[in-house]
Design a protein around this motif. Structure first.
Motif, PDB file in Angstrom:
ATOM      1  N   LYS A   1      -3.881   6.007   1.417  1.00 11.78           N
ATOM      2  CA  LYS A   1      -3.169   6.260   2.669  1.00 11.78           C
ATOM      3  C   LYS A   1      -3.716   5.359   3.774  1.00 11.78           C
ATOM      4  N   VAL A   2      -2.838   4.727   4.504  1.00 15.17           N
ATOM      5  CA  VAL A   2      -3.270   3.918   5.648  1.00 15.17           C
ATOM      6  C   VAL A   2      -3.641   4.872   6.776  1.00 15.17           C
ATOM      7  N   THR A   3      -4.874   4.753   7.251  1.00 14.23           N
ATOM      8  CA  THR A   3      -5.363   5.680   8.280  1.00 14.23           C
ATOM      9  C   THR A   3      -5.565   4.987   9.627  1.00 14.23           C
TER      10      THR A   3
ATOM     11  N   SER B   1      19.819   8.747  -8.812  1.00 14.97           N
ATOM     12  CA  SER B   1      21.072   8.068  -8.437  1.00 14.97           C
ATOM     13  C   SER B   1      21.231   7.872  -6.943  1.00 14.97           C
ATOM     14  N   ARG B   2      21.895   6.788  -6.594  1.00 10.85           N
ATOM     15  CA  ARG B   2      22.337   6.524  -5.222  1.00 10.85           C
ATOM     16  C   ARG B   2      23.682   5.812  -5.303  1.00 10.85           C
ATOM     17  N   ILE B   3      24.512   6.007  -4.282  1.00  7.71           N
ATOM     18  CA  ILE B   3      25.805   5.311  -4.247  1.00  7.71           C
ATOM     19  C   ILE B   3      25.601   3.871  -3.775  1.00  7.71           C
ATOM     20  N   ILE B   4      26.306   2.953  -4.427  1.00 13.68           N
ATOM     21  CA  ILE B   4      26.408   1.580  -3.910  1.00 13.68           C
ATOM     22  C   ILE B   4      27.889   1.355  -3.635  1.00 13.68           C
TER      23      ILE B   4
ATOM     24  N   LEU C   1       0.833  -1.209   0.000  1.00 16.58           N
ATOM     25  CA  LEU C   1       0.000   0.000   0.000  1.00 16.58           C
ATOM     26  C   LEU C   1       0.863   1.252   0.000  1.00 16.58           C
ATOM     27  N   GLU C   2       0.504   2.212  -0.811  1.00 12.78           N
ATOM     28  CA  GLU C   2       1.270   3.459  -0.898  1.00 12.78           C
ATOM     29  C   GLU C   2       0.292   4.640  -0.868  1.00 12.78           C
ATOM     30  N   GLN C   3       0.623   5.630  -0.038  1.00 13.02           N
ATOM     31  CA  GLN C   3      -0.318   6.762   0.117  1.00 13.02           C
ATOM     32  C   GLN C   3      -0.406   7.659  -1.128  1.00 13.02           C
ATOM     33  N   PHE C   4       0.709   7.799  -1.846  1.00 12.09           N
ATOM     34  CA  PHE C   4       0.709   8.712  -2.998  1.00 12.09           C
ATOM     35  C   PHE C   4       0.572   7.939  -4.308  1.00 12.09           C
TER      36      PHE C   4
ATOM     37  N   GLY D   1       9.170  11.246  -0.516  1.00 11.33           N
ATOM     38  CA  GLY D   1       9.812  10.465   0.546  1.00 11.33           C
ATOM     39  C   GLY D   1      11.313  10.479   0.393  1.00 11.33           C
ATOM     40  N   SER D   2      11.909   9.262   0.413  1.00 14.00           N
ATOM     41  CA  SER D   2      13.374   9.151   0.403  1.00 14.00           C
ATOM     42  C   SER D   2      13.914   8.366  -0.782  1.00 14.00           C
ATOM     43  N   SER D   3      13.048   7.777  -1.607  1.00 16.92           N
ATOM     44  CA  SER D   3      13.558   6.824  -2.598  1.00 16.92           C
ATOM     45  C   SER D   3      13.545   7.335  -4.038  1.00 16.92           C
ATOM     46  N   HIS D   4      13.167   8.610  -4.240  1.00 20.87           N
ATOM     47  CA  HIS D   4      13.107   9.124  -5.615  1.00 20.87           C
ATOM     48  C   HIS D   4      14.461   9.698  -6.044  1.00 20.87           C
TER      49      HIS D   4
ATOM     50  N   HIS E   1      15.248  18.083  -3.502  1.00 22.49           N
ATOM     51  CA  HIS E   1      15.058  17.743  -2.085  1.00 22.49           C
ATOM     52  C   HIS E   1      14.689  16.293  -1.867  1.00 22.49           C
ATOM     53  N   CYS E   2      15.022  15.826  -0.687  1.00 16.61           N
ATOM     54  CA  CYS E   2      14.756  14.436  -0.318  1.00 16.61           C
ATOM     55  C   CYS E   2      14.712  14.389   1.207  1.00 16.61           C
ATOM     56  N   MET E   3      14.173  13.319   1.778  1.00 18.71           N
ATOM     57  CA  MET E   3      14.092  13.209   3.243  1.00 18.71           C
ATOM     58  C   MET E   3      15.034  12.119   3.771  1.00 18.71           C
TER      59      MET E   3
ATOM     60  N   PRO F   1       4.792   7.274  -9.803  1.00 22.85           N
ATOM     61  CA  PRO F   1       5.891   7.528  -8.876  1.00 22.85           C
ATOM     62  C   PRO F   1       5.694   8.872  -8.163  1.00 22.85           C
ATOM     63  N   HIS F   2       6.359   9.044  -7.009  1.00 22.72           N
ATOM     64  CA  HIS F   2       6.264  10.329  -6.307  1.00 22.72           C
ATOM     65  C   HIS F   2       7.630  10.731  -5.775  1.00 22.72           C
ATOM     66  N   SER F   3       7.729  11.984  -5.355  1.00 21.33           N
ATOM     67  CA  SER F   3       9.042  12.488  -4.929  1.00 21.33           C
ATOM     68  C   SER F   3       8.982  13.106  -3.542  1.00 21.33           C
TER      69      SER F   3
ATOM     70  N   PHE G   1      19.538   2.775   0.644  1.00 22.34           N
ATOM     71  CA  PHE G   1      19.094   2.323  -0.687  1.00 22.34           C
ATOM     72  C   PHE G   1      19.871   1.091  -1.137  1.00 22.34           C
ATOM     73  N   LYS G   2      21.193   1.183  -1.082  1.00 23.39           N
ATOM     74  CA  LYS G   2      22.063   0.087  -1.578  1.00 23.39           C
ATOM     75  C   LYS G   2      21.785  -1.231  -0.877  1.00 23.39           C
ATOM     76  N   LEU G   3      21.288  -1.138   0.385  1.00 19.20           N
ATOM     77  CA  LEU G   3      21.065  -2.343   1.193  1.00 19.20           C
ATOM     78  C   LEU G   3      19.642  -2.857   1.095  1.00 19.20           C
TER      79      LEU G   3
HETATM   80  C1  LIG Z   1      19.463  12.933  -0.793  1.00 20.84           C
HETATM   81  C2  LIG Z   1      19.586  11.491  -0.439  1.00 20.84           C
HETATM   82  C3  LIG Z   1      20.718  10.802  -0.829  1.00 20.84           C
HETATM   83  C4  LIG Z   1      20.871   9.464  -0.489  1.00 20.84           C
HETATM   84  N1  LIG Z   1      21.974   8.801  -0.917  1.00 20.84           N
HETATM   85  C5  LIG Z   1      22.077   7.479  -0.693  1.00 20.84           C
HETATM   86  C6  LIG Z   1      23.134   6.754  -1.272  1.00 20.84           C
HETATM   87  O1  LIG Z   1      23.970   7.317  -1.983  1.00 20.84           O
HETATM   88  N2  LIG Z   1      23.188   5.417  -1.060  1.00 20.84           N
HETATM   89  C7  LIG Z   1      22.270   4.776  -0.301  1.00 20.84           C
HETATM   90  O2  LIG Z   1      22.395   3.564  -0.120  1.00 20.84           O
HETATM   91  N3  LIG Z   1      21.235   5.439   0.266  1.00 20.84           N
HETATM   92  C8  LIG Z   1      21.124   6.764   0.072  1.00 20.84           C
HETATM   93  N4  LIG Z   1      20.064   7.459   0.585  1.00 20.84           N
HETATM   94  C9  LIG Z   1      19.126   6.791   1.487  1.00 20.84           C
HETATM   95  C10 LIG Z   1      18.026   6.008   0.818  1.00 20.84           C
HETATM   96  O3  LIG Z   1      17.551   6.678  -0.322  1.00 20.84           O
HETATM   97  C11 LIG Z   1      16.938   5.776   1.869  1.00 20.84           C
HETATM   98  O4  LIG Z   1      17.522   5.101   2.974  1.00 20.84           O
HETATM   99  C12 LIG Z   1      15.790   4.937   1.330  1.00 20.84           C
HETATM  100  O5  LIG Z   1      15.282   5.498   0.143  1.00 20.84           O
HETATM  101  C13 LIG Z   1      14.699   4.825   2.385  1.00 20.84           C
HETATM  102  O6  LIG Z   1      13.599   4.154   1.823  1.00 20.84           O
HETATM  103  P1  LIG Z   1      12.242   3.912   2.602  1.00 20.84           P
HETATM  104  O7  LIG Z   1      11.491   2.932   1.780  1.00 20.84           O
HETATM  105  O8  LIG Z   1      12.532   3.601   4.022  1.00 20.84           O
HETATM  106  O9  LIG Z   1      11.516   5.342   2.649  1.00 20.84           O
HETATM  107  P2  LIG Z   1      10.588   6.096   1.557  1.00 20.84           P
HETATM  108  O10 LIG Z   1      11.188   6.077   0.227  1.00 20.84           O
HETATM  109  O11 LIG Z   1      10.261   7.435   2.141  1.00 20.84           O
HETATM  110  O12 LIG Z   1       9.268   5.216   1.498  1.00 20.84           O
HETATM  111  C14 LIG Z   1       8.281   5.245   2.476  1.00 20.84           C
HETATM  112  C15 LIG Z   1       6.965   5.217   1.746  1.00 20.84           C
HETATM  113  O13 LIG Z   1       5.914   5.025   2.686  1.00 20.84           O
HETATM  114  C16 LIG Z   1       4.798   5.745   2.223  1.00 20.84           C
HETATM  115  N5  LIG Z   1       3.870   5.963   3.349  1.00 20.84           N
HETATM  116  C17 LIG Z   1       4.134   6.636   4.482  1.00 20.84           C
HETATM  117  N6  LIG Z   1       3.047   6.667   5.262  1.00 20.84           N
HETATM  118  C18 LIG Z   1       2.070   5.985   4.615  1.00 20.84           C
HETATM  119  C19 LIG Z   1       0.710   5.697   4.907  1.00 20.84           C
HETATM  120  N7  LIG Z   1       0.112   6.131   6.028  1.00 20.84           N
HETATM  121  N8  LIG Z   1       0.015   4.957   4.016  1.00 20.84           N
HETATM  122  C20 LIG Z   1       0.584   4.507   2.864  1.00 20.84           C
HETATM  123  N9  LIG Z   1       1.878   4.799   2.528  1.00 20.84           N
HETATM  124  C21 LIG Z   1       2.604   5.519   3.394  1.00 20.84           C
HETATM  125  C22 LIG Z   1       5.428   7.030   1.711  1.00 20.84           C
HETATM  126  O14 LIG Z   1       4.585   7.782   0.888  1.00 20.84           O
HETATM  127  C23 LIG Z   1       6.668   6.527   1.023  1.00 20.84           C
HETATM  128  O15 LIG Z   1       6.449   6.263  -0.347  1.00 20.84           O
HETATM  129  C24 LIG Z   1      19.875   8.809   0.272  1.00 20.84           C
HETATM  130  C25 LIG Z   1      18.725   9.496   0.665  1.00 20.84           C
HETATM  131  C26 LIG Z   1      18.570  10.824   0.299  1.00 20.84           C
HETATM  132  C27 LIG Z   1      17.344  11.541   0.724  1.00 20.84           C
END
Ligand SMILES: Cc1cc2nc3c(=O)[nH]c(=O)nc-3n(C[C@H](O)[C@H](O)[C@H](O)COP(=O)(O)OP(=O)(O)OC[C@H]3O[C@@H](n4cnc5c(N)ncnc54)[C@H](O)[C@@H]3O)c2cc1C
Ligand SMILES: O=C(O)[C@@H]1CCCCN1
Length: 395
Positions: A180-182, A58-61, A42-45, A52-55, A323-325, A48-50, A356-358
């Motif tokens: 969105k999970v409520t 590029s990311r380093i591995i 389940l995904e709230q948005f 959270g943290s995964s958009h 921007h990213c979180m 694709p969306h931008s 991301f890499k992990l």
């Molecule tokens: C600028 C930046 C650079 C980075 N560089 C690296 C790198 O070089 N190498 C590396 O390994 N990592 C890197 N990272 C870290 C990596 O990108 C993150 O650790 C990873 O993307 C986290 O993923 P996630 O799935 O936990 O979070 P998210 O991608 O934020 O996913 C969480 C999802 O949950 C959804 N969600 C939340 N609440 C609800 C709800 N109530 N109902 C339904 N859906 C919900 C959100 O909408 C979101 O899509 C970087 C991160 C950033 C921001």
């Protein structure tokens, strides 16, 4: 396999519901579906969306980690990335190599060198004098050294996220975005309410990125997570391509205080190198689109200073800022654990800007926990109980 379309009630019981389709939730769901588990992601948005943290592209591995537990997990992670790329018929990363740059006496730098040697990762050690001979674009300072990790490179992040979600669906999984999970009702059967329906499952995985504590609050759990808004900066090369992938310029990670600075060779924006600060300003994920006040930008100032001192061929002014979180734990180790009260609710959180890499291994571990299996790595560094208990609420 029986599947309901988005918004339709699903009368039967899922094996697992995964909340959050970032890279961690998507990999968790993929592993579950591959193992034949009936899984709903389940995904709230709408994807694709931008937000959270995964958009982003590029990311380093890398294998170069100061902590042994990550260096060890990375061996399998590289294999799983390779396997996913082969399944999808699309390469998901490009090997560029990576340089770790730091004072040669710095303990974190020394630990990176040790793990690279211990795991027999191909690479080389450079002094401040020998480095410019090999990489003329970097100007190290006296007393600094660099170690290379030749296996490292750039993951194509957006493509990787889309691929793992596509493969999940191909294995029979259901992905409902824009929901969105409520509400979550724990129990032997967990009941999950979204803005569009009600679903039931034998287990639940919460991978909600910066929203983790919002979902955990009604489940009587709060983790010590700090959510940060990160400026993702791109800088212009004075000679286009001089720091590019085609010129074999590597990624780098400079061990600086108080936070690291890292860079990726120019590729996604021609002529622009990605150079970022490994921290940002505290922000609620709901407020992330609000521009920060000018005074809250010490990271950009630090980056300007770094670029002018270390990268003579790069213009020391960001050309693009995205921007990213980040969602940080106090020790920057992840949370991969069961809910302390509800053992069929599994939590993956606090990926602290390096998850991301992990994700292929994180997803495997979260899927193992949700299936009641013994996890394939020791989870001690990732347990919730490593954090001190919060003080009792005021009467
Ligand atoms: C600028 C930046 C650079 C980075 N560089 C690296 C790198 O070089 N190498 C590396 O390994 N990592 C890197 N990272 C870290 C990596 O990108 C993150 O650790 C990873 O993307 C986290 O993923 P996630 O799935 O936990 O979070 P998210 O991608 O934020 O996913 C969480 C999802 O949950 C959804 N969600 C939340 N609440 C609800 C709800 N109530 N109902 C339904 N859906 C919900 C959100 O909408 C979101 O899509 C970087 C991160 C950033 C921001
Ligand atoms: O996880 C990584 O590899 C990068 C490098 C340094 C900090 C940010 N993340």
């Amino acid at each position: 396999m029986k599947m309901a379309a988005a918004g339709e009630p699903h009368s039967s019981l899922y094996d697992t519901i995964v909340v959050g389709a970032g890279i961690q939730g998507s990999f968790t769901a993929y592993h579950l579906a591959k193992r034949g588990r009936e899984t709903l992601l389940l995904e709230q948005f709408p994807l694709p969306h931008s937000r959270g943290s995964s958009h982003g592209q590029s990311r380093i591995i890398r294998r170069a980690y100061p902590q042994e537990h990550y260096a060890q997990m990375m061996a399998e992670s590289y294999r799983l990335w390779e396997q996913l790329g082969a399944e999808a018929g699309a390469p998901l990363y490009r090997q560029t190599g990576l340089l770790v740059l730091g004072a040669d006496t710095n303990p974190e730098f020394q630990r990176c060198c040790q793990t690279l040697v211990q795991h027999r990762v191909p690479g080389e050690l450079f002094t401040a004098e020998s480095l410019p001979g090999r990489f003329p674009g970097i100007r190290p300072h006296d007393g600094e050294a660099a170690v290379s990790d030749r296996t490292a490179g750039v993951l194509y992040a957006d493509r990787a996220l889309r691929t793992v979600q596509d493969e999940f669906r191909r294995c029979g999984g259901a992905l409902h975005d824009g929901q969105k999970v409520t509400d979550i009702k724990p129990g032997v059967v967990v009941t999950v309410t979204t803005t569009a329906g009600v679903y039931r499952a034998k287990s639940l995985v919460i991978t909600a990125g910066p929203w983790a504590n919002k979902l955990l609050a009604p489940l009587r759990l709060q983790l010590p997570l700090q959510t940060l808004r990160i400026n993702v900066c791109y800088w212009k090369e004075k000679v286009p391509g001089a720091y590019g992938v085609s010129a074999h310029f590597p990624c780098f990670m400079a061990i600086c205080a108080p936070h690291h600075i890292y860079g990726l060779p120019s590729n996604e924006y021609p002529g622009l190198m990605k150079i970022c600060y490994h921290s940002g300003s505290p922000a609620d994920p709901e407020e992330r689109d609000r521009p920060p006040e000018a005074s809250a930008l010490p990271d950009i100032e630090r980056l300007r200073d770094f670029v002018s001192k270390y990268l003579p061929g790069v213009v020391p002014e960001p050309a693009v800022v995205e921007h990213c979180m980040y969602t940080n734990t106090p020790d920057e180790d992840f949370v991969l654990d069961r809910h302390p009260e509800f053992s069929n609710i599994i939590i993956g959180a606090g990926f602290s800007g390096h998850g991301f890499k992990l994700a292929p291994v994180v997803g495997k571990l979260l899927s193992q926990l949700s299936m009641g299996e013994e996890p394939s790595y020791a989870l001690e560094p990732f347990r919730i109980r490593r954090f001190p208990a919060p003080p009792p609420a005021a009467p």
